[in-house]
Design a protein around this motif. Structure first.
Motif, mmCIF file in Angstrom:
data_model
loop_
_atom_site.group_PDB
_atom_site.id
_atom_site.type_symbol
_atom_site.label_atom_id
_atom_site.label_comp_id
_atom_site.label_asym_id
_atom_site.label_seq_id
_atom_site.Cartn_x
_atom_site.Cartn_y
_atom_site.Cartn_z
ATOM 1 N N ASN A 387 19.409 49.387 17.387
ATOM 2 C CA ASN A 387 20.073 48.587 16.237
ATOM 3 C C ASN A 387 20.605 47.377 16.909
ATOM 4 O O ASN A 387 20.941 46.382 16.170
ATOM 5 C CB ASN A 387 21.059 49.454 15.427
ATOM 6 C CG ASN A 387 20.083 50.566 14.448
ATOM 7 O OD1 ASN A 387 19.047 49.938 14.073
ATOM 8 N ND2 ASN A 387 20.737 51.409 14.174
ATOM 9 N N VAL A 388 20.819 47.234 18.140
ATOM 10 C CA VAL A 388 21.611 46.246 18.664
ATOM 11 C C VAL A 388 20.588 45.216 19.112
ATOM 12 O O VAL A 388 19.700 45.544 20.091
ATOM 13 C CB VAL A 388 22.224 46.583 20.252
ATOM 14 C CG1 VAL A 388 22.774 45.363 20.834
ATOM 15 C CG2 VAL A 388 23.564 47.624 19.521
ATOM 16 N N ALA A 389 20.651 44.046 18.514
ATOM 17 C CA ALA A 389 19.531 43.032 18.601
ATOM 18 C C ALA A 389 20.213 42.157 19.722
ATOM 19 O O ALA A 389 21.040 41.086 19.426
ATOM 20 C CB ALA A 389 19.378 42.431 17.635
ATOM 21 N N ILE A 390 19.696 41.915 20.816
ATOM 22 C CA ILE A 390 20.010 41.258 22.118
ATOM 23 C C ILE A 390 18.864 40.277 22.490
ATOM 24 O O ILE A 390 17.878 40.903 23.103
ATOM 25 C CB ILE A 390 20.596 41.674 23.179
ATOM 26 C CG1 ILE A 390 21.855 42.467 22.797
ATOM 27 C CG2 ILE A 390 21.039 40.864 24.360
ATOM 28 C CD1 ILE A 390 22.620 43.167 23.821
ATOM 29 N N SER A 391 18.621 39.261 22.368
ATOM 30 C CA SER A 391 17.547 38.308 22.629
ATOM 31 C C SER A 391 17.459 37.876 24.164
ATOM 32 O O SER A 391 18.646 37.937 24.590
ATOM 33 C CB SER A 391 16.992 37.198 21.840
ATOM 34 O OG SER A 391 16.154 36.315 21.965
ATOM 35 N N ASN A 392 16.199 37.746 24.613
ATOM 36 C CA ASN A 392 15.962 37.269 26.201
ATOM 37 C C ASN A 392 15.982 35.769 26.181
ATOM 38 O O ASN A 392 15.961 35.133 27.002
ATOM 39 C CB ASN A 392 14.967 37.791 26.607
ATOM 40 C CG ASN A 392 13.516 37.308 25.955
ATOM 41 O OD1 ASN A 392 13.711 37.039 24.790
ATOM 42 N ND2 ASN A 392 12.537 37.506 26.689
ATOM 43 N N ALA A 393 16.063 35.194 24.910
ATOM 44 C CA ALA A 393 16.051 33.766 24.829
ATOM 45 C C ALA A 393 16.903 33.165 24.034
ATOM 46 O O ALA A 393 17.632 33.735 22.906
ATOM 47 C CB ALA A 393 14.744 33.313 24.105
ATOM 48 N N SER A 394 17.659 32.032 24.420
ATOM 49 C CA SER A 394 18.679 31.297 23.827
ATOM 50 C C SER A 394 18.410 29.790 23.628
ATOM 51 O O SER A 394 18.020 29.355 24.314
ATOM 52 C CB SER A 394 20.134 31.296 24.474
ATOM 53 O OG SER A 394 20.645 32.759 24.805
ATOM 54 N N VAL A 395 18.541 29.474 22.244
ATOM 55 C CA VAL A 395 18.176 28.169 21.870
ATOM 56 C C VAL A 395 19.112 27.093 22.398
ATOM 57 O O VAL A 395 20.544 27.268 22.169
ATOM 58 C CB VAL A 395 18.057 28.067 20.344
ATOM 59 C CG1 VAL A 395 17.593 26.483 19.770
ATOM 60 C CG2 VAL A 395 16.992 28.982 19.878
ATOM 61 N N MET A 396 18.729 26.395 23.156
ATOM 62 C CA MET A 396 19.568 25.127 23.811
ATOM 63 C C MET A 396 19.666 24.043 22.670
ATOM 64 O O MET A 396 20.562 23.259 22.825
ATOM 65 C CB MET A 396 19.048 24.689 25.172
ATOM 66 C CG MET A 396 19.087 25.600 26.053
ATOM 67 S SD MET A 396 20.367 26.433 26.631
ATOM 68 C CE MET A 396 21.310 25.174 27.541
ATOM 69 N N GLN A 397 18.142 23.734 22.287
ATOM 70 C CA GLN A 397 18.355 22.568 21.401
ATOM 71 C C GLN A 397 17.236 22.602 20.394
ATOM 72 O O GLN A 397 16.156 23.054 20.702
ATOM 73 C CB GLN A 397 18.037 21.215 22.064
ATOM 74 C CG GLN A 397 18.021 20.011 21.142
ATOM 75 C CD GLN A 397 17.653 18.723 22.161
ATOM 76 O OE1 GLN A 397 17.737 18.935 23.343
ATOM 77 N NE2 GLN A 397 17.599 17.434 21.237
ATOM 78 N N TRP A 398 17.382 22.813 18.996
ATOM 79 C CA TRP A 398 16.423 22.662 17.953
ATOM 80 C C TRP A 398 15.657 21.517 18.034
ATOM 81 O O TRP A 398 16.142 20.590 18.251
ATOM 82 C CB TRP A 398 16.966 23.061 16.583
ATOM 83 C CG TRP A 398 17.624 24.694 16.630
ATOM 84 C CD1 TRP A 398 18.817 24.966 16.671
ATOM 85 C CD2 TRP A 398 16.871 25.649 16.248
ATOM 86 N NE1 TRP A 398 19.076 26.307 16.700
ATOM 87 C CE2 TRP A 398 17.761 26.620 16.244
ATOM 88 C CE3 TRP A 398 15.343 26.091 16.394
ATOM 89 C CZ2 TRP A 398 17.463 28.141 16.107
ATOM 90 C CZ3 TRP A 398 15.247 27.361 16.210
ATOM 91 C CH2 TRP A 398 16.154 28.400 16.189
ATOM 92 N N ALA A 399 14.515 21.579 17.396
ATOM 93 C CA ALA A 399 13.770 20.279 17.367
ATOM 94 C C ALA A 399 14.225 19.622 16.361
ATOM 95 O O ALA A 399 14.553 20.089 15.217
ATOM 96 C CB ALA A 399 12.179 20.664 17.081
ATOM 97 N N GLU A 400 13.946 18.349 16.656
ATOM 98 C CA GLU A 400 14.380 17.178 15.482
ATOM 99 C C GLU A 400 13.197 16.439 15.003
ATOM 100 O O GLU A 400 12.004 16.576 15.581
ATOM 101 C CB GLU A 400 15.648 16.169 16.091
ATOM 102 C CG GLU A 400 16.541 16.810 16.615
ATOM 103 C CD GLU A 400 17.598 17.283 15.478
ATOM 104 O OE1 GLU A 400 17.301 16.930 14.337
ATOM 105 O OE2 GLU A 400 18.339 17.976 15.482
ATOM 106 N N VAL A 401 13.187 15.816 13.867
ATOM 107 C CA VAL A 401 12.256 15.047 13.290
ATOM 108 C C VAL A 401 11.927 13.770 14.317
ATOM 109 O O VAL A 401 12.765 13.220 14.614
ATOM 110 C CB VAL A 401 12.457 14.416 12.092
ATOM 111 C CG1 VAL A 401 11.011 13.545 11.457
ATOM 112 C CG2 VAL A 401 12.537 15.706 11.029
ATOM 113 N N PRO A 402 10.848 13.757 14.903
ATOM 114 C CA PRO A 402 10.578 12.766 16.088
ATOM 115 C C PRO A 402 10.449 11.302 15.364
ATOM 116 O O PRO A 402 9.805 11.148 14.155
ATOM 117 C CB PRO A 402 8.901 12.932 16.545
ATOM 118 C CG PRO A 402 8.494 13.925 15.529
ATOM 119 C CD PRO A 402 9.606 14.751 14.864
#
Length: 479
Positions: A387-402
């Motif tokens: 039940n412990v959700a620990i992801s191996n990925a962390s978002v550094m920057q979300w995508a913006e509208v180009p």
């Protein structure tokens, strides 16, 4: 000019002369190529690229075993994550989250290939438009998505990041969830087994009315020990009574009156009768001397003495029989006690049998209960881990509208068009020259006629040759 295979190898002077002769053609081709690149840049659909940055850290594949990655596996681990990001499973999650199957392109593919194959083709198109670019010497990677719509590119890029994180969580927690399900099934099985054993144990105790077999056995053991002590006492009393009876019978056989036997004479009423008899004997002796044997009083005393003798004999006989009956009573008591002891021994064996059966049930119950408790403890750890959700990925920057399109780039296309025009122009010039060779320079004449060139007209060049035999003429050219 005639051409031979050896003449196909041109010198730099010949090449330069040829290019100078066809410079207009090369320039025209270059202009056409640049114009075509310009027109293509204006006509081609614009492609927008949205990018998001994520940081990938190492995580254990199995939360139970805790397997760690060696640093040497860094490259393979990252490559595996790249493959996961560009997988159809991630694309299918993106389609489901954004509802891309309801878009015109999605409906067109479904109508063309069917629902399953159409969604598969839509997922593959998302995979083709997704690109993963790792940063140099870093575990930060850039996820890019290309689309003609900048907003759509941003939404899909962010959806790919989120779908990848969710899928990686499921993949990492899958072993824990699988073992959790296995433990859950085993726990249910052991719980049913415990209930069945407990029911059998309770039913057995109710059938034989056993509350505590050990307490019952202890009580019956104490009672049997008390009976054993009492049996020994009764046996001693019986043996004593038997010895006393035998001695009395011996005295009686020797002619001793029963009333003179000490054990009988000491009885209260018998000793009273003997005292009364002695008193009557004294009265009778006195009456005999004074009154005579025919006197009525003497006769009355004699009758009274006879009656007293009969009573003494009767009481003595009764007492003698009672002494013999004591031995029989003690023997009867001994038999009763022996029967009680045999009964308690039988109960002891039965209790031992019950104790063995109950102990067998209890051992099975304790064994299953011990395994069940250990499984419960492990199951709690698995439940917590799954039940412990620990992801191996962390978002550094979300995508913006180009804001600007990434393709086509006018400057790059013009440069590529210019380069293509140069290459194509040179190639076309070479091809035309080889198909129709002409005299462009002195080397062409020398290779053609194998004679030295004496002079040239119309060129501002020095004559070749070491002895300066040539002359410049006003017109024509002579060899």
């Amino acid at each position: 000019m005639r051409t031979s295979p050896s003449e196909l190898v041109l010198s730099f002077a010949q090449i330069g002369a040829m290019l100078r002769a066809r410079q207009l053609l090369i320039a025209f081709v270059m202009v056409v190529a640049v114009a075509a690149a310009f027109v293509a840049s204006l006509l081609l659909p614009k492609t927008y690229v949205a990018s998001a940055d994520i940081f990938i850290d190492y995580r254990m594949n199995d939360p139970i075993s805790g397997r760690q990655f060696h640093p040497m596996q860094d490259e393979s681990y990252l490559q595996t994550q790249f493959d996961v990001i560009k997988s159809v499973q991630v694309a299918e999650r993106v389609i489901q989250v954004l509802g891309l199957q309801a878009t015109p392109d999605g409906r067109k593919l479904v109508l063309r290939y069917g629902e399953q194959r159409g969604l598969r083709a839509l997922a593959e198109s998302i995979v083709r438009n997704t690109d993963v670019a790792p940063h140099k010497n870093s575990r930060v990677i850039e996820i890019q998505y290309s689309s003609s719509d900048p907003k759509h590119a941003k939404e899909v890029a962010n959806a790919v990041v989120k779908a990848y994180i969710d899928l990686s969580l499921e993949m990492m927690n899958a072993p824990a969830r699988a073992r959790r399900d296995q433990y859950n099934a085993q726990l249910e099985s052991m719980s049913r087994q415990i209930d069945e054993l407990q029911k059998k144990l309770t039913a057995y105790q109710q059938q034989y009315q056993i509350v505590d077999v050990d307490e019952r056995a202890d009580l019956e053991s104490k009672q049997m020990n008390a009976l054993s002590v009492r049996l020994v006492d009764v046996q001693l009393q019986r043996e004593e009574a038997q010895a006393k009876r035998q001695s009395l019978e011996k005295l009686v056989k020797q002619g001793n009156p029963e009333s003179d036997i000490p054990e009988i004479a000491g009885i209260g009423h018998i000793s009273g009768l003997k005292a009364a008899l002695i008193s009557l004997d004294a009265q009778m002796a006195n009456a005999k001397i004074t009154l005579g044997v025919r006197h009525p009083k003497y006769i009355a005393i004699q009758d009274e003495r006879q009656a007293l003798m009969d009573k003494l004999k009767k009481e003595s006989s009764t007492a003698f029989e009672m002494l013999g009956a004591t031995e029989g009573r003690l023997a009867q008591q001994e038999k009763v006690i022996e029967a009680d002891i045999a009964s308690y021994q039988k109960k002891t064996f039965e209790n031992k049998k019950h104790r063995d059966v109950i102990s067998s049930y209890q051992r099975q119950l304790d064994s299953v209960q011990k395994i069940y408790n250990a499984a419960i403890q492990k199951f709690d750890e698995l439940l917590m881990t799954s039940n412990v959700a620990i992801s191996n990925a962390s978002v550094m920057q979300w995508a913006e509208v180009p804001e600007k399109h990434a393709k086509p780039l006018l400057r790059n296309n013009l440069v590529f068009g210019l380069l293509a025009g140069v290459v194509f122009g040179f190639g076309l010039a070479f091809l035309l020259e080889l198909m129709n060779r002409r005299v462009r320079c002195l080397e062409d004449l020398e290779r053609e006629f194998d004679e030295p060139v004496m002079a040239k007209i119309g060129f501002d060049e020095k004559l070749s040759g070491s002895d300066s035999q040539g002359q410049q003429l006003g017109r024509g050219m002579h060899a």
